[in-house]
Design a protein around this motif. Structure first.
Motif, mmCIF file in Angstrom:
data_model
loop_
_atom_site.group_PDB
_atom_site.id
_atom_site.type_symbol
_atom_site.label_atom_id
_atom_site.label_comp_id
_atom_site.label_asym_id
_atom_site.label_seq_id
_atom_site.Cartn_x
_atom_site.Cartn_y
_atom_site.Cartn_z
ATOM 1 N N ALA A 195 -9.639 10.055 -1.808
ATOM 2 C CA ALA A 195 -9.080 10.747 -0.944
ATOM 3 C C ALA A 195 -7.910 12.088 -1.626
ATOM 4 C CB ALA A 195 -7.944 10.321 0.300
ATOM 5 N N GLU A 196 -7.392 11.259 -2.716
ATOM 6 C CA GLU A 196 -6.586 12.260 -3.481
ATOM 7 C C GLU A 196 -7.426 13.223 -4.282
ATOM 8 O OE1 GLU A 196 -4.581 9.385 -5.964
ATOM 9 O OE2 GLU A 196 -2.852 9.068 -4.458
ATOM 10 N N THR A 204 -5.202 -4.093 -4.563
ATOM 11 C CA THR A 204 -4.990 -3.770 -3.120
ATOM 12 C C THR A 204 -5.581 -4.612 -2.263
ATOM 13 O OG1 THR A 204 -6.900 -2.444 -3.285
ATOM 14 C CG2 THR A 204 -4.845 -1.129 -3.701
ATOM 15 N N VAL A 239 -9.075 -0.250 -0.118
ATOM 16 C CA VAL A 239 -7.910 0.674 0.118
ATOM 17 C C VAL A 239 -7.721 1.249 -1.398
ATOM 18 C CG1 VAL A 239 -5.524 0.896 0.404
ATOM 19 C CG2 VAL A 239 -6.659 -0.373 1.970
ATOM 20 N N ARG A 253 -6.970 16.492 2.427
ATOM 21 C CA ARG A 253 -6.177 15.187 2.213
ATOM 22 C C ARG A 253 -5.249 14.679 3.070
ATOM 23 N NH1 ARG A 253 -2.799 15.565 -3.128
ATOM 24 N NH2 ARG A 253 -4.644 16.466 -3.817
ATOM 25 N N ARG A 271 1.345 3.823 -2.873
ATOM 26 C CA ARG A 271 0.217 4.815 -3.172
ATOM 27 C C ARG A 271 0.275 5.730 -1.959
ATOM 28 N NH1 ARG A 271 -1.572 5.348 -8.081
ATOM 29 N NH2 ARG A 271 -2.532 3.672 -8.970
ATOM 30 N N LEU A 272 0.738 5.347 -0.868
ATOM 31 C CA LEU A 272 1.034 6.104 0.506
ATOM 32 C C LEU A 272 2.368 6.075 0.836
ATOM 33 C CD1 LEU A 272 -1.944 4.308 2.147
ATOM 34 C CD2 LEU A 272 -2.086 6.348 1.062
ATOM 35 N N PHE A 325 -5.308 11.308 5.503
ATOM 36 C CA PHE A 325 -4.211 10.438 5.530
ATOM 37 C C PHE A 325 -3.664 10.242 6.819
ATOM 38 C CE2 PHE A 325 -3.763 10.860 0.505
ATOM 39 C CZ PHE A 325 -4.404 9.825 0.445
ATOM 40 N N ALA A 364 0.873 -1.118 -0.032
ATOM 41 C CA ALA A 364 -0.095 0.135 -0.045
ATOM 42 C C ALA A 364 0.957 1.172 -0.086
ATOM 43 C CB ALA A 364 -0.917 -0.124 1.221
ATOM 44 N N VAL A 409 -8.144 5.328 -1.578
ATOM 45 C CA VAL A 409 -6.882 6.386 -1.731
ATOM 46 C C VAL A 409 -7.229 7.082 -2.757
ATOM 47 C CG1 VAL A 409 -4.636 6.336 -2.364
ATOM 48 C CG2 VAL A 409 -5.193 4.770 -0.686
ATOM 49 N N ARG A 410 -7.756 6.665 -3.736
ATOM 50 C CA ARG A 410 -8.140 7.534 -5.182
ATOM 51 C C ARG A 410 -9.124 8.659 -4.756
ATOM 52 N NH1 ARG A 410 -7.095 2.589 -7.568
ATOM 53 N NH2 ARG A 410 -5.442 2.695 -9.605
ATOM 54 N N VAL A 449 -3.195 6.544 7.784
ATOM 55 C CA VAL A 449 -2.072 6.067 7.733
ATOM 56 C C VAL A 449 -1.198 6.015 8.972
ATOM 57 C CG1 VAL A 449 0.098 6.198 6.243
ATOM 58 C CG2 VAL A 449 -2.096 6.556 5.193
#
Length: 280
Positions: free
Chosen positions: A237-238, A225, A230, A245, A146-147, A249, A143, A234-235, A253
């Protein structure tokens, strides 16, 4: 009568297969009827694992940081059973802590194993697959592709790099019959993640990742994922403004600097990251 798994009969090579996620991937694939070759830097462990796992499993020495070693691994598998149908790039290491406390040796090992090891494997395996018109390369990323959890900056950089590299390679191989998959799990209960936090997601078991690998082979997808939600989360939140954002995160995270501060659980493992011969 149940249909046999599409995995049955395939020749699969798994790097970093002596323990952890790699061992579980080998076990699940062998149980599904694949012929599984596991490669690992730890020769006694890879030999023991191959002997312990049921099904058709064979262990080989492998150093993914050495091109001749990797080439020899693939050649040995082909000599034993035939050309590799599926390469699972699983070998990886992780040092955790503040970015400015990270030893240069740890940085170098993560880049060489996590990123260059994948590049090396793809470069050695994909051309033959393309000539045969079939094949699949499955890479265990994270993950962190992406993070970027605090405390895992270089590790995340290697996983971002893996995703970027394979995105380009996948396009180059379009129409060739060679499939590319990137598996991106959250925190998994292995030696690599000892002492770290899992954040808002539940701690995964190696079997969760192994099942995702089998599904990806049976029904190929590029980005996978684990857990599945997930990726979409994430997409979504971006799309938020930077301030929202960041706060989102921070809730999702884990801060691995805070999680590992003052702990000793990772000490032995991380000595082995810096010096592969030191597993004390």
């Amino acid at each position: 009568m149940s249909m046999p798994s599409p995995v049955a009969g395939r020749i699969v090579a798994v790097t970093g297969g002596a323990r952890g996620i790699g061992r579980e991937i080998a076990a699940v694939l062998a149980a599904a009827g694949a012929r599984v070759a596991i490669g690992d830097l730890d020769r006694p462990a890879v030999t023991a694992t191959a002997a312990e796992l049921p099904g058709t499993v064979h262990g080989f020495p492998l150093d993914v940081t050495d091109t001749e070693s990797f080439r020899g691994f693939l050649a040995a598998v082909e000599s034993l059973w035939g050309p590799v149908d599926v390469l699972v790039n699983n070998a990886g290491v992780m040092w955790v802590g503040p970015f400015d406390a990270e030893p240069e040796a740890a940085t170098a090992r993560m880049l060489e194993i996590n990123l260059h090891g994948v590049i090396r494997g793809v470069r050695l395996a994909a051309p033959g697959m393309r000539e045969r018109g079939r094949g699949h390369i499955v890479t265990i990323a994270s993950a962190a592709a992406r993070l970027s959890p605090p405390g895992e900056s270089t590790y995340a950089a290697t996983k971002h790099g893996v995703l970027g590299y394979l995105t380009g390679v996948r396009e180059e191989l379009r129409g060739s019959g060679v499939r590319i998959s990137v598996i991106m799990p959250g925190v998994v209960a292995t030696e690599l993640a000892a002492g770290t936090a899992s954040g808002a997601a539940s701690l995964l078991a190696p079997a969760d990742v192994a099942r995702a690998v089998v599904r990806a082979i049976e029904r190929p997808r590029f980005e996978v994922t684990v857990p599945r939600y997930v990726g979409p989360l994430v997409r979504l939140a971006e799309l938020l403004p930077q301030r929202l954002r960041d706060s989102t995160f921070r809730r999702l995270v884990p801060d691995q600097v805070a999680a590992t501060r003052g702990g000793t659980e990772r000490a032995g493992y991380e000595r082995g990251v810096i010096d592969p011969g030191d597993r004390s």
